[in-house]
Design an enzyme around this catalytic site. Structure first.
Site, PDB file in Angstrom:
ATOM      1  N   ARG A   1      10.406  -1.327  -4.551  1.00 20.57           N
ATOM      2  CA  ARG A   1       9.209  -1.393  -5.413  1.00 20.57           C
ATOM      3  C   ARG A   1       9.148  -0.114  -6.255  1.00 20.57           C
ATOM      4  NH1 ARG A   1       3.739  -3.383  -2.956  1.00 20.57           N
ATOM      5  NH2 ARG A   1       3.430  -3.836  -5.164  1.00 20.57           N
TER       6      ARG A   1
ATOM      7  N   GLY B   1       0.871  -1.181   0.000  1.00 19.86           N
ATOM      8  CA  GLY B   1       0.000   0.000   0.000  1.00 19.86           C
ATOM      9  C   GLY B   1       0.908   1.230   0.000  1.00 19.86           C
TER      10      GLY B   1
ATOM     11  N   ASP C   1      -1.576   4.559  -6.288  1.00 18.81           N
ATOM     12  CA  ASP C   1      -0.147   4.442  -5.974  1.00 18.81           C
ATOM     13  C   ASP C   1       0.649   5.600  -6.522  1.00 18.81           C
ATOM     14  OD1 ASP C   1      -1.320   1.568  -6.012  1.00 18.81           O
ATOM     15  OD2 ASP C   1       0.468   1.521  -4.758  1.00 18.81           O
TER      16      ASP C   1
ATOM     17  N   ASN D   1      -3.050   2.580 -10.217  1.00 17.84           N
ATOM     18  CA  ASN D   1      -3.453   1.806  -9.041  1.00 17.84           C
ATOM     19  C   ASN D   1      -3.377   0.317  -9.395  1.00 17.84           C
ATOM     20  OD1 ASN D   1      -4.446   1.898  -6.277  1.00 17.84           O
ATOM     21  ND2 ASN D   1      -6.343   1.023  -7.065  1.00 17.84           N
TER      22      ASN D   1
ATOM     23  N   GLN E   1      -5.475  -8.932  -2.417  1.00 16.58           N
ATOM     24  CA  GLN E   1      -5.504  -7.945  -1.324  1.00 16.58           C
ATOM     25  C   GLN E   1      -6.928  -7.605  -0.898  1.00 16.58           C
ATOM     26  OE1 GLN E   1      -3.577  -7.728  -4.056  1.00 16.58           O
ATOM     27  NE2 GLN E   1      -1.737  -6.520  -3.712  1.00 16.58           N
TER      28      GLN E   1
END
Ligand code: MRU
Length: 370
Positions: free
Chosen positions: A90, A54, A244, A254, A203
């Site tokens: 990431r 997240g 994101d 996202n 998720q």
């Protein structure tokens, strides 16, 4: 938010005031366990392995990762090494580089001996700011929910569809997309959430469903492909997702599958909102499709599913022929034109350069002078 009635954050200092306690999200929903990060490599591993995930929580964990490293060694070279190692974990969520820029800015001018204390203080402040921002996002989103709910109160609970997990587990507390849902529920508004399972890592099915259940919010997990069908039948009043990375023009990156929900929402006249803190806006980008790096994750996330069997053991099973190649892009970009509005801690705006400039006038002043 509460876990079994006890208030906690997704990340917090351990009892010794030095280690950092996270919720190991890879074990949910079947096991709630915390884990302590003690050194930088614990933080990089937790982000890469998605024990924490997240966008806002990745940023918060990275900030504490720098603090852990400053505790070990606070030289310039060590600071640089920590930032590089964390940045490589990431690629898509911009909160990671945002948090590392914040840490660098608050540490680099200090003598090394003063860096450890400052790093812990700045990481804690980043976490506190995230909580405040998410709460404010919740208040702004709540007004949208109230308005929609008033218009259709006689038809039962308001149905919200969400994708991935943009709840408190994805942030430090409250969440982004789910913050308005929690506030609405707490204020007695009848609300029900359609939870996209969010393959391949699930998720939605494992994290969003668990969170909502802990808070007592009515919800139903659906297959990723079911959203369009529910929208066609008038069973979705509102979509809210997280982000994101959002460009200065309002394009939203996202979790993979968000774009398809936005297309279905547009075709069915369902409002599609994206909730995000300012730290998820990448002011340097104007074309999400061309410019946002999309993380490609291990194909095993797709070819295998993990879950609990009847004996209570966690097992992984293959779902594709061993010889079939798989591709696993983890995010997609929803063009601004498909987004009804952006919900930020400053308020709600149109997903466009003009909309964002209205909420962030200092940004347009900056770009005009550069
Ligand atoms: O790969 P993940 O689980 O880190 O992706 C997370 C999402 O896409 C969330 O929806 C997004 O970060 C918004 S979080 C508030």
């Amino acid at each position: 938010m509460k876990v079994d009635g006890v208030a906690r954050r997704s990340i917090q200092l351990a009892a010794d005031g030095r280690g950092v306690e996270i919720v190991d999200q890879t074990l949910l929903p079947h096991r709630f366990e915390t884990r302590e990060l003690r050194v930088l490599s614990d933080a990089t591993e937790a982000i890469s392995a998605m024990r924490v995930r997240g966008a806002p929580l990745i940023g918060a964990t990275a900030a504490y990762g720098v603090a852990l490293q400053m505790r070990e060694e606070s030289s310039d070279a060590s600071l640089q090494r920590a930032i590089e190692a964390l940045l490589a974990t990431r690629p898509t969520a911009v909160n990671l580089s945002w948090a590392l820029d914040e840490m660098r800015a608050s540490l680099r001018e200090l003598p090394p001996a003063a860096r450890e204390a400052r790093a812990y203080a700045r990481a804690a402040a980043i976490c506190d700011e995230d909580v405040e921002n998410c709460r404010a996002i919740g208040e702004h989103g709540l007004r949208l929910i109230e308005a929609l709910h008033e218009r259709r109160a006689e038809r039962g609970p308001l149905n919200v569809l969400t994708h991935c997990n943009a709840g408190w587990l994805a942030t430090v507390d409250w969440g982004t997309a789910l913050a308005p849902v929690y506030l609405a529920h707490d204020r007695g508004i009848a609300i029900h959430v359609w939870v996209d399972e969010t393959r391949p890592r699930n998720q939605g099915a494992s994290l969003t469903a668990w969170e909502l259940g802990q808070h007592g919010v009515s919800h139903t997990v659906i297959a990723d492909n079911a959203g369009g069908h529910l929208m066609q039948r008038g069973r979705v009043d509102l979509c809210i997702t997280g982000s994101d990375r959002t460009t200065s023009t309002g394009d939203v990156c996202n979790k993979i599958g968000t774009y398809l929900k936005a297309l279905a929402a547009r075709d069915n006249g369902v409002p599609f909102y994206v909730a995000l803190p300012t730290s998820s806006i990448d002011w340097t980008l104007s074309d999400g499709l061309a410019e946002i790096p999309i993380e490609e994750r291990d194909g095993a996330e797709l070819s295998c599913v993990r879950g609990r069997n009847a004996d209570g053991d966690t097992v992984e099973v293959a779902v594709t022929p061993a010889s079939s190649p798989v591709a696993n892009p983890a995010f997609d970009v929803t063009p601004a034109r498909l987004v009804t509005g952006l919900i930020t801690e400053r308020g709600v705006c149109e997903a466009s350069a003009a909309g964002l400039a209205g909420l962030y006038p200092e940004r347009s002043a900056q770009s005009a002078s550069s």
